[in-house]
Design an enzyme around this catalytic site. Structure first.
Site, mmCIF file in Angstrom:
data_model
loop_
_atom_site.group_PDB
_atom_site.id
_atom_site.type_symbol
_atom_site.label_atom_id
_atom_site.label_comp_id
_atom_site.label_asym_id
_atom_site.label_seq_id
_atom_site.Cartn_x
_atom_site.Cartn_y
_atom_site.Cartn_z
ATOM 1 N N CYS A 116 0.818 -1.217 0.000
ATOM 2 C CA CYS A 116 0.000 0.000 0.000
ATOM 3 C C CYS A 116 0.853 1.269 0.000
ATOM 4 O O CYS A 116 0.641 2.176 -0.811
ATOM 5 C CB CYS A 116 -0.954 -0.016 1.197
ATOM 6 S SG CYS A 116 -0.132 -0.038 2.814
ATOM 7 N N HIS B 270 -2.378 0.942 7.010
ATOM 8 C CA HIS B 270 -2.724 0.940 5.580
ATOM 9 C C HIS B 270 -2.873 2.376 5.092
ATOM 10 O O HIS B 270 -3.114 3.300 5.888
ATOM 11 C CB HIS B 270 -4.027 0.165 5.363
ATOM 12 C CG HIS B 270 -4.340 -0.119 3.924
ATOM 13 N ND1 HIS B 270 -3.541 -0.920 3.138
ATOM 14 C CD2 HIS B 270 -5.366 0.294 3.126
ATOM 15 C CE1 HIS B 270 -4.063 -1.003 1.922
ATOM 16 N NE2 HIS B 270 -5.169 -0.258 1.892
ATOM 17 N N HIS C 3 -6.065 1.786 -4.150
ATOM 18 C CA HIS C 3 -5.035 1.343 -3.208
ATOM 19 C C HIS C 3 -4.588 -0.076 -3.538
ATOM 20 O O HIS C 3 -5.307 -0.856 -4.173
ATOM 21 C CB HIS C 3 -5.547 1.410 -1.764
ATOM 22 C CG HIS C 3 -6.749 0.553 -1.498
ATOM 23 N ND1 HIS C 3 -6.912 -0.187 -0.345
ATOM 24 C CD2 HIS C 3 -7.866 0.306 -2.234
ATOM 25 C CE1 HIS C 3 -8.069 -0.833 -0.380
ATOM 26 N NE2 HIS C 3 -8.668 -0.554 -1.518
#
Length: 422
Positions: free
Chosen positions: A338, A384, A396
């Site tokens: 990510c 994240h 993402h």
């Protein structure tokens, strides 16, 4: 590589420590005959003392830098552990929601099966016993209008059964879809937790290495302090010797002058002048203090390129949707995680942001709410990070199973929003 570097560093520190220890116990100088020789030795000692103080200051500065690194790493560990706890709480909550959806699914399926069974019984009653029952029902009608009403009733009954069955089937499908979505969210949360656990282990290893270096500098500083203390004592002793030597030379000159006066009155004045000059031959030694200047590392800042707009960043990022997720990766095409995804996207525009999701949470400037978010902003979650593309949506690098994809920005609890572009 880190182990090899650590061994080399330890060898260098050991060599430096041995050098410093040798300097702590310098050879005892031979007592000088004249005050001039003592001054020369004193100046040499003062120069060594300045160098020792400079080296000590440098060692203390480096140790302080390591101490600051340790404090930063420990702060990151604390943030890391807090994020892990949040993820674990979210995983537990998601598991509870999955259990509820499973119960709802079981209930919907049971209702569907029950409705199907009831409909089968009605069909069996109406048809499997033959058309006579159905004809008899119609024959009992008192009029044609009554017969039509009974026929309409039968049709309504069938339509009711069909609608209920379709409704139950749709409910079961909807619950099943919700359950799959929750299971996907749980997988992503577990993926993020795994990454944070690895990051925590790396940070703890880093703190351990820094502690070892800190302890090595502690020993070097102790040796440097001992050297400086020894040189100060030596300088003080040389000062005492110089004072005694100057006094002895003055007494010797005075004695020579007195004897010369007794031998010849004509030479007495010259002898006295010579003695006076010798007595007044003291001079002051200049002291130069070594200075140590430590230049703190300057954090470079990067200016956004002219074409780096929020929409351009989003357009660039979205073309990689569908590409694989790889933990620790930074390749937009071959696999990225990510934070590697967001870092690589901005890097393509010449903009540098930190590597991890935790550190990206402190990059740029804060945005107060999702309503104020703009395309290109970073949407930060526990462990994240995603890139906001507008309309309540992010792009993402999600999980190994789904890769780079779109999601609703609120699919998880938002910790913060950061704006990289001014």
């Amino acid at each position: 590589m880190e182990r090899l570097f650590g061994k080399k560093l330890n060898r260098r520190l050991l060599a430096l420590l041995l050098t410093v220890m040798c300097a702590v116990f310098p050879a005892v100088p031979v007592r000088a005959v004249t005050s001039s020789e003592i001054r020369q030795q004193q100046n040499a000692t003062k120069s060594k003392l300045n160098s020792a103080n400079s080296a000590l200051s440098s060692l203390e500065g480096k140790q302080e830098e390591i101490s600051d690194e340790m404090e930063t790493a420990q702060s990151e560990i604390a943030q890391n552990m807090a994020s892990i706890q949040m993820l674990q709480d979210q995983i537990a909550d998601t598991e509870g929601q999955i259990e509820i959806k499973q119960q709802e699914y079981d209930e919907a399926k049971a209702r569907e099966e029950e409705q199907y069974a009831m409909m089968k019984k009605r069909i069996q009653f109406m048809y499997e016993r033959g058309n006579a029952s159905y004809v008899a029902l119609l024959m009992k009608a008192s009029s044609f209008s009554d017969m039509l009403n009974k026929t309409e009733y039968v049709n309504q009954l069938y339509e009711y059964d069909r609608r209920l069955l379709v409704q139950y089937q749709e409910t079961r499908k909807e619950v099943a879809d919700d359950k799959r979505a929750l299971e996907e969210t749980k997988a992503e949360l577990e993926e993020a937790e795994s990454g944070l656990q690895e990051e925590k282990a790396a940070l703890e290893s880093r703190v351990s290495d820094l502690q070892s270096k800190y302890n090595n500098y502690e020993a070097l500083i102790s040796a440097a302090q001992a050297e400086a203390s020894s040189l100060r004592r030596q300088y003080e002793e040389q000062t005492r010797q110089l004072s005694a030597q100057v006094e002895a030379e003055a007494r010797a000159a005075e004695e020579a002058r007195r004897k010369a006066e007794e031998e010849a009155a004509a030479k007495a004045a010259a002898a006295g002048n010579a003695g006076t000059e010798n007595a007044a031959s003291g001079d002051s030694s200049s002291q130069t203090s070594g200075t140590s200047e430590s230049t703190a590392p300057v954090k470079k800042t990067y200016q956004a390129a002219g074409s780096a707009t929020g929409q351009n960043v989003v357009n660039f990022a979205c073309q990689f949707v569908g590409n694989p997720y790889v933990y620790g990766g930074t390749s937009l095409t071959n696999g990225t995680d990510c934070s590697g995804f967001t870092q690589s996207v901005y890097s393509a525009f010449g903009i540098s942001i930190p590597r991890t999701a935790e550190s990206q949470r402190n990059a740029g400037v804060e945005v107060a709410s999702l309503e104020e978010a703009q395309p290109g902003d970073l949407i930060c979650y526990p462990g994240h990070v995603g890139l906001y593309i507008g309309n309540g949506t992010i792009v993402h690098a999600s999980t190994r199973a789904t890769g780079i994809k779109y999601s609703a920005a609120t699919y998880r609890s938002i910790l913060g929003i950061r704006r990289i572009l001014n």
